[in-house]
Design an enzyme around this catalytic site. Structure first.
Site, PDB file in Angstrom:
ATOM      1  N   ASP A  58     -19.820   7.063  -8.914  1.00  0.00           N
ATOM      2  CA  ASP A  58     -20.020   5.622  -9.152  1.00  0.00           C
ATOM      3  C   ASP A  58     -19.063   5.235 -10.282  1.00  0.00           C
ATOM      4  O   ASP A  58     -19.472   5.004 -11.408  1.00  0.00           O
ATOM      5  CB  ASP A  58     -21.480   5.316  -9.513  1.00  0.00           C
TER       6      ASP A  58
ATOM      7  N   ASP B 277     -16.916   8.824 -15.322  1.00  0.00           N
ATOM      8  CA  ASP B 277     -16.585   9.174 -13.937  1.00  0.00           C
ATOM      9  C   ASP B 277     -15.075   9.251 -13.749  1.00  0.00           C
ATOM     10  O   ASP B 277     -14.561  10.127 -13.032  1.00  0.00           O
ATOM     11  CB  ASP B 277     -17.115   8.107 -12.964  1.00  0.00           C
TER      12      ASP B 277
END
Ligand code: CA
Ligand code: CA
Ligand code: CA
Ligand code: CA
Lengths: 321, 321, 321, 321
Positions: free
Chosen positions: A10, A15
């Site tokens: 996500d 990330d």
């Protein structure tokens, strides 16, 4: 031979740094990036992943597959209070040249794994909706995947959404429960370890900034809000990198200093504890002693108990050079 | 002026040592010992309390009131695997001369507290069934009690029955939930702190044994099984004393080195998490950020975050001289 | 213009009769049969569907797509005690000539619906795993489907697995909860109505048998075990046909004699009530009166309150002529 | 010999009529009325019971004991939308001469039952908090009571607070669960039966009003709001009398026309189903067939399946003459 990798993400903040580790590593063949709802709006997660591929100098080389836009049972959450509205510390990057694939993330996961049985390592660093749907649709991927790394849950410790639950498991507890019980050869990197070995200190962040390469500038810019949050809230002089630490361990097993095969499960029914991850412990009495109604259980997952923080920071620093 | 005290206990092992601290302290007026089901069979818990009063040289001076023989919703458990069949490391002591009162523990709690509003400190070191019934029957005790000390739960950490739950809260989660939300001025001493500051090391235990007084011999004999369990299972070179540590803090506030007002609640609905204690934490995001569906809550209890282990061990050692 | 139809089924017993209604109706274009785990072993459900297509004289004309082999969160159940080991009253039919498609049921559902927006009626007469996966993978099908008919749950009445739950919802409550809240234009035909208007009496079954056509013989043979169970257990002189009644209503709206727009939801968390379907009722007080903590809710589904049993039996009888 | 009776009640509306049945019956020795929180504010429930004793011409003859002011786990509810603010259709009666006892309802229950083992019938027509506390404090009352009549729950049917739950069980599900599993010889009169055999029609109510006695005038005045609610909401031409019907059956066993020994349990964990009463049913498959994970259970209670409505109405009419 290159390590085949698929990352489900996500994409926001950390990330992106996990993606950098994979994208910048010549020994890694990143077959697919699949996007799950999570930190920020779904479409923004997709854009962030595309931009990260470009920032890593790999535009057009790694396909990005959009997946589940919603958790199974609840409204999506939003972690903009950590990562900024765009998930990139409000850097407001322009759209990348590379565009998302039309194939669905769930099929990308299934097809990638089934095309190379025993070869594909999966890193799941988002709510587990995509993975749950994939293994529900094609249960064979559990056996066919080489290894599944999950960033999620806690090791019976304080969470980061509620006292009981970590973000990825909290957002979709049903998906998490499905995946941890699906029979994957799997390792769990918890929020608990992330707050220790996933920390990059301010001094180390300064060193990264001082590299002043395009990628280090990207890193420093995107890390801004998360760093501020960690300092304000967790009183940590540095930023926390659960996803990147998970990827680092997946790429270099020698970063795992201590681990234990455990029974891991996820609470879906509690009123205070939705998304809680239960991790078995050797200091507990035998189930039959503790409560005759408790069934003894077989370990289903390796839980990382200690990682090599210094090694992780080195790997991250090298990746942004 | 003496400190008025009431101890609710499922007397076995460390419960007895907590009683010793109170019984042997000249500044404490122990008005009542009330017995709750818990560690071993109910009648054995009653006998153990009576014998402990006698072993402390106080026979006939402190009444022992039997209370609830069963948890609200589940079968009673048994911690004989820690404390021996008789809860006293199978010392198999003879019955004490003093016999239990006929008045019920629930009424003893209510009457003691209401007779001296603002004066009575309660230590709850067993499943919370008696306290829950008392405050359900007479809600006014919550305001009238001076302070309630609860040994129970964890501070968002591993339990000692399941990964998620500590014994006292696990055995009767409904009672625990009732009591923590009843409006007492209260402090929580968790299993989490007990495993750190509740440890008496082997060397310190040796020093206690070397005192070779009647009370130190009683202590050493009763502590035998619990010590063995801690060594085997928790890999601790010493024994763990949650109840005695709680009593020590109640008797001497200066042993509390760090504490925090928190929102404490107990999970009664989970399938993996029955009896889990949720403790709010400053490192969590604000409720409204974390999840708009979470209501912000007002702290209902002080949670002990660090206690003075050395001070506790000194107090315990002095009590058995 | 023919009515486009897709049936999701765990084919055994009455599922087959529902298929017959669609397969034998010239005004229906049955685009796909998708198979979900349920009544008997998954592979047997597939075979039963294929054999039913053949028995209806439509071999090779309607594709059968295998789907989810397992519920989301629990072990599959088995209703062989109602339908016989093979789900066909142990008729042990040979394999049909037509073989299952390789495309997954989830994709068949998505593609069929999205290829003809606003045209495809879905009948879901099995646990709702396939539908849940489909709408999770492609949320747009909820708006694009013409109508979804669900056979499942009860209308706040006794179930057929537990007191609280009907088979289809009990086997996969999470899937049921996902689907009823996904935004489909939908109708619910409950087990409660099935026990009234879904009954074909012994006399009527005799009349069907007396037709002595290939299809009526198939019907009578397959219905044998279910009829015996209804007589023995439910003390009904006839057999119960929830799936066929649902299909009949879907094919001919005039069979719906009474219906109400309701708030329907599914319990996933209870210990006695997993799979319970809550259906709002006009005889209840307003939510705000009943309990200020209850939020008022908007109807999400039409619930069939009375169907035309005679009309259904006529349709079923005609279908096997 | 007179029938010894104790009634636990949250006196408002129909509770008062149940009291009338007992108070006006010469063969009944009503030993105690105990008050539980419920329909209206606790103090108003006490006053309503006292006033009803007076209205029945029995002032000073039957003691009224106040009990639990709060449910175990939740905020108290309020059924003023059915019974008026004062629970007596806003008749606003003056305080009765008789005042409440100082002894607690829980002790009144225990002492009354234990003083006459095998003789005392209990009617529980309120949330079950008092009874739960009593049996927790003194488990022996379960065996010592002659019979316990519970008005509460549904027979797997629609509730009157939520679709799933009836008021008495909804308000304190934990108490209900404790009591139904405590080992009483017990009968359950559900809301489900009340809506059928607990109805007094408008014509019958007119006949009661026409009696024009002091007690019939009291009945008619107090019944006003409840009658209006039944007509408006349940579309019943009459008023519903669950408590009075329960008392009638307790006083005259011949009013029970059909009954079945069942496994009754109460849901405390569901999100849609808190307070749901599960009642076993002969039409269900054997537990082992339905789901191997379900344990077969032994009936714990008689459930009334049909009562004599005409007989009940006659008894009620006679009581107000
Ligand atoms: Ca992530
Ligand atoms: Ca204890
Ligand atoms: Ca079916
Ligand atoms: Ca009542």
């Amino acid at each position: 031979m290159a390590m085949r990798l698929l990352i489900d993400t996500d994409t926001a903040g950390d990330d992106a740094f996990s993606l950098l580790l994979a994208l910048r590593n010549p020994k890694v063949q990143l077959d697919a990036i699949t996007i799950c709802h999570g930190n920020v709006t779904f479409d923004q997660c997709v854009e962030n992943a595309l931009y990260t591929v470009e920032a890593a100098g790999r535009s057009g080389e790694v396909p990005v597959y959009p997946g589940a836009r919603l958790p199974m049972m609840r409204k999506p959450l939003d972690a903009a209070y950590v990562f900024g509205k765009d998930g990139m510390s409000d850097a407001n990057y322009p759209p990348a040249k590379q565009r998302p694939e039309t194939r669905h993330a769930v099929d990308a996961i299934i097809d990638t794994v089934m095309a190379h049985p025993g070869e594909v390592t999966i890193i799941a660093q988002a709510p587990l909706t995509n993975l749950a749907l994939a293994v529900m649709k094609e249960p064979a991927i559990a056996q066919a995947a080489k290894h599944l790394w999950i960033m999620g849950g806690t090791d019976n410790a304080v969470g980061n959404v509620t006292s009981a639950a970590e973000f990825n498991f909290y957002v979709d507890p049903e998906a998490a429960k499905i995946v941890v019980n699906a029979g994957f050869k799997a390792s769990l990197l918890t929020w608990t370890r992330s707050m220790v070995e996933g920390v990059i200190t301010s001094a180390e962040l300064d060193a990264i900034a001082a590299l002043d390469t395009p990628v280090s500038r990207f890193f420093t810019r995107v890390n801004r809000d998360s760093l501020a949050f960690s300092r304000d809230r967790q009183r940590i002089d540095g930023s926390i990198h659960p996803d990147a630490l998970t990827c680092a361990c997946a790429l270099d097993e020698s970063l795992v200093l201590e681990a234990e095969d455990c029974v891991v499960d996820v609470e879906t029914a509690g009123t205070l504890t939705r998304g809680y991850s239960s991790v078995s412990s050797a200091i507990l009495p035998d189930a039959a002693d503790a409560d005759p109604d408790l069934a003894p259980q077989v370990p289903n997952m390796r839980v990382i108990k200690r990682a090599d923080r210094d090694g992780f920071v080195r790997m991250m620093t090298d990746a942004v050079r």
